[in-house]
Structures are given as structure tokens and as C-alpha cells.
Design a protein around this motif. Structure first.
Motif, PDB file in Angstrom:
ATOM      1  N   SER A 284      -0.986  17.269  22.170  1.00  0.00           N
ATOM      2  CA  SER A 284      -2.176  18.036  21.786  1.00  0.00           C
ATOM      3  C   SER A 284      -3.345  17.625  22.675  1.00  0.00           C
ATOM      4  CB  SER A 284      -2.522  17.804  20.316  1.00  0.00           C
ATOM      5  OG  SER A 284      -2.877  16.464  20.097  1.00  0.00           O
ATOM      6  N   ALA A 285      -4.315  18.532  22.804  1.00  0.00           N
ATOM      7  CA  ALA A 285      -5.446  18.289  23.683  1.00  0.00           C
ATOM      8  C   ALA A 285      -6.756  18.635  22.971  1.00  0.00           C
ATOM      9  CB  ALA A 285      -5.318  19.118  24.947  1.00  0.00           C
ATOM     10  N   VAL A 286      -7.764  17.792  23.166  1.00  0.00           N
ATOM     11  CA  VAL A 286      -9.083  18.027  22.575  1.00  0.00           C
ATOM     12  C   VAL A 286     -10.162  17.714  23.609  1.00  0.00           C
ATOM     13  CG1 VAL A 286      -8.422  17.553  20.188  1.00  0.00           C
ATOM     14  CG2 VAL A 286      -9.215  15.688  21.616  1.00  0.00           C
ATOM     15  N   TRP A 287     -11.306  18.399  23.460  1.00  0.00           N
ATOM     16  CA  TRP A 287     -12.483  18.092  24.270  1.00  0.00           C
ATOM     17  C   TRP A 287     -13.311  17.057  23.537  1.00  0.00           C
ATOM     18  CZ3 TRP A 287     -12.689  19.537  29.088  1.00  0.00           C
ATOM     19  CH2 TRP A 287     -12.072  20.704  29.498  1.00  0.00           C
ATOM     20  N   VAL A 288     -13.789  16.049  24.257  1.00  0.00           N
ATOM     21  CA  VAL A 288     -14.612  14.982  23.690  1.00  0.00           C
ATOM     22  C   VAL A 288     -15.848  14.813  24.568  1.00  0.00           C
ATOM     23  CG1 VAL A 288     -14.690  12.515  23.139  1.00  0.00           C
ATOM     24  CG2 VAL A 288     -12.572  13.792  22.781  1.00  0.00           C
ATOM     25  N   LEU A 289     -16.996  14.689  23.938  1.00  0.00           N
ATOM     26  CA  LEU A 289     -18.235  14.414  24.665  1.00  0.00           C
ATOM     27  C   LEU A 289     -18.608  12.959  24.441  1.00  0.00           C
ATOM     28  CD1 LEU A 289     -20.600  15.441  26.369  1.00  0.00           C
ATOM     29  CD2 LEU A 289     -21.784  15.962  24.231  1.00  0.00           C
ATOM     30  N   ARG A 290     -18.702  12.196  25.514  1.00  0.00           N
ATOM     31  CA  ARG A 290     -19.095  10.785  25.448  1.00  0.00           C
ATOM     32  C   ARG A 290     -20.559  10.699  25.861  1.00  0.00           C
ATOM     33  NH1 ARG A 290     -15.263   7.106  28.662  1.00  0.00           N
ATOM     34  NH2 ARG A 290     -13.930   7.580  26.904  1.00  0.00           N
ATOM     35  N   PHE A 291     -21.369  10.044  25.028  1.00  0.00           N
ATOM     36  CA  PHE A 291     -22.799   9.955  25.296  1.00  0.00           C
ATOM     37  C   PHE A 291     -23.359   8.655  24.736  1.00  0.00           C
ATOM     38  CE2 PHE A 291     -22.198  11.895  21.218  1.00  0.00           C
ATOM     39  CZ  PHE A 291     -23.207  11.407  20.411  1.00  0.00           C
ATOM     40  N   THR A 292     -24.587   8.350  25.114  1.00  0.00           N
ATOM     41  CA  THR A 292     -25.276   7.177  24.601  1.00  0.00           C
ATOM     42  C   THR A 292     -26.337   7.649  23.612  1.00  0.00           C
ATOM     43  OG1 THR A 292     -24.944   6.027  26.698  1.00  0.00           O
ATOM     44  CG2 THR A 292     -26.618   5.133  25.222  1.00  0.00           C
ATOM     45  N   ALA A 293     -26.254   7.154  22.388  1.00  0.00           N
ATOM     46  CA  ALA A 293     -27.212   7.514  21.341  1.00  0.00           C
ATOM     47  C   ALA A 293     -28.567   6.878  21.659  1.00  0.00           C
ATOM     48  CB  ALA A 293     -26.704   7.033  19.995  1.00  0.00           C
ATOM     49  N   PRO A 294     -29.652   7.383  21.058  1.00  0.00           N
ATOM     50  CA  PRO A 294     -30.972   6.794  21.299  1.00  0.00           C
ATOM     51  C   PRO A 294     -31.037   5.299  20.985  1.00  0.00           C
ATOM     52  CG  PRO A 294     -31.199   8.902  20.198  1.00  0.00           C
ATOM     53  CD  PRO A 294     -29.728   8.584  20.239  1.00  0.00           C
ATOM     54  N   SER A 295     -30.166   4.833  20.086  1.00  0.00           N
ATOM     55  CA  SER A 295     -30.137   3.414  19.747  1.00  0.00           C
ATOM     56  C   SER A 295     -29.477   2.571  20.839  1.00  0.00           C
ATOM     57  CB  SER A 295     -29.378   3.213  18.432  1.00  0.00           C
ATOM     58  OG  SER A 295     -28.019   3.586  18.594  1.00  0.00           O
TER      59      SER A 295
END
Length: 87
Positions: free
Chosen positions: A39-50
Motif C-alpha cells: 500500500s502507498a500513502v502520501w505523508v507531509l513531513r514538517f517542523t511545528a512552530p514548537s
């Protein structure tokens, strides 16, 4: 001072999405295509304001045909763009 994002990101092609195997494939700007057990999924990796690194699922990838793959890529990139902070 405005933050600048790279305009020439390494983008995945429809063919790369179609033939990918288990693992993570980056599409640039924090967007990741994650394959696991067929199975395949899109994931967004980011840095939170904290300052904490986070990942957010953006949906599954339909690899049934080229048109479905194209729609999936476009939708994930639109969601990625919508998540970027506007400075």
C-alpha cells in the motif's frame, strides 16, 4: 525577511510512483511517498512552530492506472502547497 522555497524540487514521475517498492520516496518540500506491504500513502513531513518534527498523512495513492496516479500526485502537491506558511 521572506522565506524562500526551492522552485526546482526533485519531483517524482508517474512512472516512479507506479513501479516503486517498499520504502520512502521524497517528492521535495517535505512531501514523501511511503510504500509498505503493497500500500502507498502520501505523508507531509514538517517542523511545528514548537520545533518538533511532525508527519501528517495526506491520503492513499491509487496506482490502478496513469490517470489515477496523476490525480493523486496533483492532489498531494496541492495539499503540500496549502500547508506552507505564507510570509
Amino acid at each position: 525577511m521572506r522565506k524562500r522555497f526551492a522552485t526546482n524540487l526533485q519531483r517524482l514521475s508517474m512512472r516512479q510512483v507506479q513501479v516503486a517498492r517498499d520504502g520512502d520516496y521524497t517528492d521535495g518540500g517535505g512531501l514523501i511517498l511511503r510504500f509498505k506491504n503493497g500500500s502507498a500513502v502520501w505523508v507531509l513531513r514538517f517542523t511545528a512552530p514548537s520545533g518538533k518534527r511532525c508527519e501528517m498523512g495526506l491520503g492513499i495513492v491509487d496506482r490502478s492506472n496513469a490517470q489515477a496516479i496523476g490525480k493523486s500526485i496533483t492532489h498531494a502537491r496541492q495539499q503540500e502547497d496549502a500547508m506552507r506558511p505564507q510570509s
